[in-house]
Design a protein around this motif. Structure first.
Motif, PDB file in Angstrom:
ATOM      1  N   SER A 214       0.827  -1.209   0.000  1.00  0.00           N
ATOM      2  CA  SER A 214       0.000   0.000   0.000  1.00  0.00           C
ATOM      3  C   SER A 214       0.860   1.257   0.000  1.00  0.00           C
ATOM      4  O   SER A 214       0.562   2.228  -0.699  1.00  0.00           O
ATOM      5  N   VAL A 215       1.942   1.238   0.770  1.00  0.00           N
ATOM      6  CA  VAL A 215       2.828   2.408   0.842  1.00  0.00           C
ATOM      7  C   VAL A 215       3.543   2.627  -0.493  1.00  0.00           C
ATOM      8  O   VAL A 215       3.605   3.757  -1.014  1.00  0.00           O
ATOM      9  N   ILE A 216       4.093   1.548  -1.066  1.00  0.00           N
ATOM     10  CA  ILE A 216       4.812   1.676  -2.341  1.00  0.00           C
ATOM     11  C   ILE A 216       3.849   2.091  -3.454  1.00  0.00           C
ATOM     12  O   ILE A 216       4.189   2.912  -4.310  1.00  0.00           O
ATOM     13  N   GLY A 217       2.643   1.540  -3.436  1.00  0.00           N
ATOM     14  CA  GLY A 217       1.686   1.853  -4.493  1.00  0.00           C
ATOM     15  C   GLY A 217       1.301   3.316  -4.517  1.00  0.00           C
ATOM     16  O   GLY A 217       1.455   4.006  -5.533  1.00  0.00           O
ATOM     17  N   MET A 218       0.781   3.816  -3.390  1.00  0.00           N
ATOM     18  CA  MET A 218       0.391   5.226  -3.347  1.00  0.00           C
ATOM     19  C   MET A 218       1.598   6.144  -3.432  1.00  0.00           C
ATOM     20  O   MET A 218       1.571   7.178  -4.104  1.00  0.00           O
ATOM     21  N   GLY A 219       2.663   5.760  -2.725  1.00  0.00           N
ATOM     22  CA  GLY A 219       3.859   6.593  -2.725  1.00  0.00           C
ATOM     23  C   GLY A 219       4.508   6.705  -4.085  1.00  0.00           C
ATOM     24  O   GLY A 219       4.961   7.784  -4.487  1.00  0.00           O
ATOM     25  N   GLY A 220       4.556   5.602  -4.828  1.00  0.00           N
ATOM     26  CA  GLY A 220       5.205   5.631  -6.142  1.00  0.00           C
ATOM     27  C   GLY A 220       4.532   6.591  -7.097  1.00  0.00           C
ATOM     28  O   GLY A 220       5.203   7.347  -7.817  1.00  0.00           O
ATOM     29  N   ILE A 221       3.204   6.604  -7.105  1.00  0.00           N
ATOM     30  CA  ILE A 221       2.480   7.480  -8.037  1.00  0.00           C
ATOM     31  C   ILE A 221       2.732   8.943  -7.717  1.00  0.00           C
ATOM     32  O   ILE A 221       3.107   9.744  -8.590  1.00  0.00           O
ATOM     33  N   VAL A 222       2.543   9.329  -6.455  1.00  0.00           N
ATOM     34  CA  VAL A 222       2.688  10.744  -6.097  1.00  0.00           C
ATOM     35  C   VAL A 222       4.153  11.177  -6.131  1.00  0.00           C
ATOM     36  O   VAL A 222       4.474  12.279  -6.586  1.00  0.00           O
ATOM     37  N   LEU A 223       5.064  10.312  -5.686  1.00  0.00           N
ATOM     38  CA  LEU A 223       6.484  10.673  -5.749  1.00  0.00           C
ATOM     39  C   LEU A 223       6.945  10.832  -7.199  1.00  0.00           C
ATOM     40  O   LEU A 223       7.783  11.689  -7.500  1.00  0.00           O
ATOM     41  N   GLY A 224       6.399   9.999  -8.089  1.00  0.00           N
ATOM     42  CA  GLY A 224       6.725  10.163  -9.503  1.00  0.00           C
ATOM     43  C   GLY A 224       6.325  11.536 -10.019  1.00  0.00           C
ATOM     44  O   GLY A 224       7.072  12.189 -10.759  1.00  0.00           O
ATOM     45  N   ILE A 225       5.142  12.001  -9.606  1.00  0.00           N
ATOM     46  CA  ILE A 225       4.688  13.329 -10.022  1.00  0.00           C
ATOM     47  C   ILE A 225       5.568  14.418  -9.406  1.00  0.00           C
ATOM     48  O   ILE A 225       5.918  15.414 -10.065  1.00  0.00           O
ATOM     49  N   LEU A 226       5.964  14.248  -8.133  1.00  0.00           N
ATOM     50  CA  LEU A 226       6.832  15.235  -7.488  1.00  0.00           C
ATOM     51  C   LEU A 226       8.210  15.281  -8.148  1.00  0.00           C
ATOM     52  O   LEU A 226       8.790  16.360  -8.306  1.00  0.00           O
ATOM     53  N   VAL A 227       8.730  14.123  -8.540  1.00  0.00           N
ATOM     54  CA  VAL A 227      10.018  14.090  -9.239  1.00  0.00           C
ATOM     55  C   VAL A 227       9.904  14.812 -10.575  1.00  0.00           C
ATOM     56  O   VAL A 227      10.793  15.570 -10.984  1.00  0.00           O
ATOM     57  N   TRP A 228       8.792  14.591 -11.284  1.00  0.00           N
ATOM     58  CA  TRP A 228       8.544  15.301 -12.549  1.00  0.00           C
ATOM     59  C   TRP A 228       8.495  16.815 -12.306  1.00  0.00           C
ATOM     60  O   TRP A 228       9.079  17.604 -13.050  1.00  0.00           O
ATOM     61  N   GLN A 229       7.820  17.212 -11.221  1.00  0.00           N
ATOM     62  CA  GLN A 229       7.706  18.629 -10.897  1.00  0.00           C
ATOM     63  C   GLN A 229       9.073  19.256 -10.674  1.00  0.00           C
ATOM     64  O   GLN A 229       9.318  20.404 -11.051  1.00  0.00           O
ATOM     65  N   GLU A 230       9.983  18.499 -10.057  1.00  0.00           N
ATOM     66  CA  GLU A 230      11.310  19.025  -9.760  1.00  0.00           C
ATOM     67  C   GLU A 230      12.302  18.804 -10.905  1.00  0.00           C
ATOM     68  O   GLU A 230      13.487  19.105 -10.763  1.00  0.00           O
ATOM     69  N   GLY A 231      11.817  18.276 -12.037  1.00  0.00           N
ATOM     70  CA  GLY A 231      12.688  18.089 -13.183  1.00  0.00           C
ATOM     71  C   GLY A 231      13.588  16.877 -13.074  1.00  0.00           C
ATOM     72  O   GLY A 231      14.615  16.798 -13.765  1.00  0.00           O
ATOM     73  N   GLY A 232      13.246  15.922 -12.229  1.00  0.00           N
ATOM     74  CA  GLY A 232      14.076  14.737 -12.039  1.00  0.00           C
ATOM     75  C   GLY A 232      13.831  13.674 -13.089  1.00  0.00           C
ATOM     76  O   GLY A 232      12.966  13.797 -13.952  1.00  0.00           O
ATOM     77  N   GLU A 233      14.626  12.605 -13.012  1.00  0.00           N
ATOM     78  CA  GLU A 233      14.511  11.503 -13.953  1.00  0.00           C
ATOM     79  C   GLU A 233      13.707  10.357 -13.326  1.00  0.00           C
ATOM     80  O   GLU A 233      13.284  10.418 -12.183  1.00  0.00           O
ATOM     81  N   SER A 234      13.513   9.311 -14.085  1.00  0.00           N
ATOM     82  CA  SER A 234      12.807   8.103 -13.630  1.00  0.00           C
ATOM     83  C   SER A 234      11.363   8.373 -13.233  1.00  0.00           C
ATOM     84  O   SER A 234      10.792   7.670 -12.404  1.00  0.00           O
ATOM     85  N   VAL A 235      10.763   9.402 -13.831  1.00  0.00           N
ATOM     86  CA  VAL A 235       9.378   9.748 -13.513  1.00  0.00           C
ATOM     87  C   VAL A 235       8.443   8.593 -13.892  1.00  0.00           C
ATOM     88  O   VAL A 235       7.640   8.114 -13.081  1.00  0.00           O
ATOM     89  N   ALA A 236       8.536   8.166 -15.146  1.00  0.00           N
ATOM     90  CA  ALA A 236       7.646   7.111 -15.628  1.00  0.00           C
ATOM     91  C   ALA A 236       7.836   5.829 -14.831  1.00  0.00           C
ATOM     92  O   ALA A 236       6.855   5.136 -14.499  1.00  0.00           O
TER      93      ALA A 236
END
Length: 534
Positions: A214-236
């Motif tokens: 549950s933590v990895i599932g919800m966390g992965g989606i939102v953290l991916g968006i936050l990484v995209w927001q900060e211009g990071g890699e591995s978003v997808a």
């Protein structure tokens, strides 16, 4: 005829204890709800004092909501195992650590570690423990009054939070506002002797794998968006990891259920049409709220260059109309079908957000947004008045705490998703629009155009005109004026696109309300009305 036996008198000491405990629990809920409002109206002050960026503060706000959502189901189980009173104390201490870190922070790292992560973990322990403690410390009418007082504290905090935070930030400091939170938590903890623990009699088996998924599932989606927001890699990769893990979580729960083993949550809850439709509405409502609560304060503080007090006053029509309509609709519950009220709520929310989108490029003062924000707030108020009871009404009393945890997790995940996605979309649109307008400029030389594109690719930021003028102080006047003009044209477009996130959520909620209308109306549930965090 035999006279009826009067009910036993309640000792004055016991009555005083329950009243004091109700007040302390309401104070704890007030702090929980007002905390994010303080951050939203203080964005520009935090950015300036910590020499950080708007997107970084956005990320911290979204991360706090995410941590709370991702761990609330686990927090509920931890409370079962270590005792609800102990979980309540640990949750309050976690929140106090986060607030104290905000008051003393000298860098964004402290805010992310202590406010977003430690404070978010504190909330995940505090909310389910509070629900159980109210149930275990009050009986009969006293329990209903306690639930009502704590619910009223949450509503008042949502209504006055922007005004209170704006006033303290403008005339004192945003740090003082968080010290105020620490003081309130200290008062609440001073009365901990009044709290009786609520024993847990269920299974003590722990679904560790379910918790991790549950933590990895919800966390992965939102953290991916936050990484995209900060211009990071591995978003997808992060987003795909989150989505696949959530799917695996569902499969795992069903397999554990068939094997008769303990599960983090009962997957059969989602076989109940009312619960499923209600949780969907709850999540969409929070996505809309999260998107508005990140885009609007940025617009007011970075585009109109309002201070925290002015931003809080400008947001007041949204929060106050939400508060007023929630009270009014709650009192008149039963006169309309819940699905009809929810449909009207999402419709008003969509109309209000659409009007704000239309006005953003033209508005030069917060007064221009008063009516649209009041309309959107009225829609949110209607939703708040109905969705909690609608979602939990089909749940038996012994399962309502678990269902409330799922409901709260859906809401917190929706909030964090709305905050992160609206922020990411805003910065991406700003970067694309600014680069396109710079390339079309007759004033900027090709080398300058390329420099703008390179800077935005690495670090797109929402800057006020004053901030940009300071950065361009050494540039030729013609170049400086052109970049400022482009910035002033690009910001409203970016904010308009960001506001599409709450608009789409409202429209999806409207569609979901028609599905709710085809279902039978739920029976009123006292247990559901008393549940927090809905």
């Amino acid at each position: 005829m035999t006279a009826a036996t009067p009910p036993p008198a309640v000792p004055a000491e016991a009555g005083g204890r329950t009243q004091r405990l109700s007040i302390l629990l309401a104070m704890a809920m007030f702090v929980l709800v007002v905390d994010t409002s303080l951050m939203n109206v203080s964005i520009s002050a935090v950015v300036r004092d910590l020499n950080t960026t708007v997107s970084a503060v956005q990320s911290a706000i979204a991360l706090e909501a995410l941590v709370s959502a991702a761990f609330i189901l686990i927090g509920s189980k931890i409370g079962d195992l270590i005792g609800r009173k102990r979980a309540y104390v640990l949750g309050l201490l976690g929140y106090a650590v986060g607030a104290l870190a905000m008051a003393l922070a000298q860098s964004l790292v402290a805010i992310i570690v202590f406010w977003a992560i430690v404070g978010g973990l504190g909330a995940s322990l505090l909310l389910p423990a509070m629900q159980s403690l109210i149930h275990g410390n009050f009986d009969g009418p006293a329990r209903k009054k306690a639930y009502a007082m704590v619910g009223a504290a949450a509503a008042v905090a949502a209504a006055v939070g922007p005004l209170l935070g704006g006033f303290i930030t403008t005339y004192l400091s945003w740090r003082v506002a968080f010290l105020f939170e620490v003081a309130v938590i200290a008062i609440v903890l001073s009365g901990i002797r009044l709290v009786r623990d609520a024993p847990y009699t269920g299974s003590r088996e722990v679904d560790v794998v379910g918790g991790v998924l549950s933590v990895i599932g919800m966390g992965g989606i939102v953290l991916g968006i936050l990484v995209w927001q900060e211009g990071g890699e591995s978003v997808a990769a992060l987003i795909v990891l989150g989505a696949v893990t959530l799917g695996g979580f569902v499969v795992w729960l069903r397999r554990r259920k068939r094997a008769g083993k303990a599960t983090l949550l009962d997957p059969d809850l989602f076989r109940l049409p009312l619960f499923k439709a209600g949780v969907t509405g709850q999540g969409l409502q929070q996505v809309a709220l999260g998107g508005m609560m990140i885009a609007l304060p940025i617009y007011l503080q970075m585009v109109l260059e309002y201070n925290a007090m002015e931003a809080g006053l400008s947001l007041a029509p949204l929060s106050l109309s939400m508060f007023a309509l929630a009270l009014l609709a709650g009192r008149k519950a039963g006169q309309r079908r819940p699905s009809s009220v929810v449909r009207a709520g999402f419709a008003l929310l969509a109309v209000g957000v659409l009007a704000v989108i239309a006005l953003v490029p033209r508005a030069d003062t917060g007064w221009s947004l008063v009516i649209p924000l009041a309309v959107a707030g009225s829609g949110l108020g209607l939703l708040v008045s109905q969705l909690n009871n609608y979602t939990l009404s089909p749940i038996e009393d012994e399962r309502v705490s678990e269902a409330a945890g799922v409901n709260s997790a859906a809401g917190s995940f929706g909030l964090s998703f709305g905050l992160a996605f609206a922020g990411a979309i805003m910065l991406a649109t700003l970067s694309i629009t600014f680069t396109a307008m710079a390339k079309d400029s007759d004033v900027l030389a090709p080398a300058q155009q390329q420099h703008v594109a390179d800077v935005l690719e690495d670090d797109a930021q929402v800057l006020s005109t004053t901030q940009l003028e300071e950065l361009l102080d050494e540039q030729p006047p013609a170049v400086s004026d052109e970049i400022i003009r482009i910035n002033e044209d690009a910001r409203p477009r970016a904010l308009q696109v960001a506001l599409l996130v709450p608009l789409i959520a409202a429209l999806l909620g409207l569609l979901n309300s028609f599905r709710m209308g085809r279902l039978p109306d739920p029976a009123p549930s006292e247990a559901a009305e008393g549940v927090l965090g809905g």
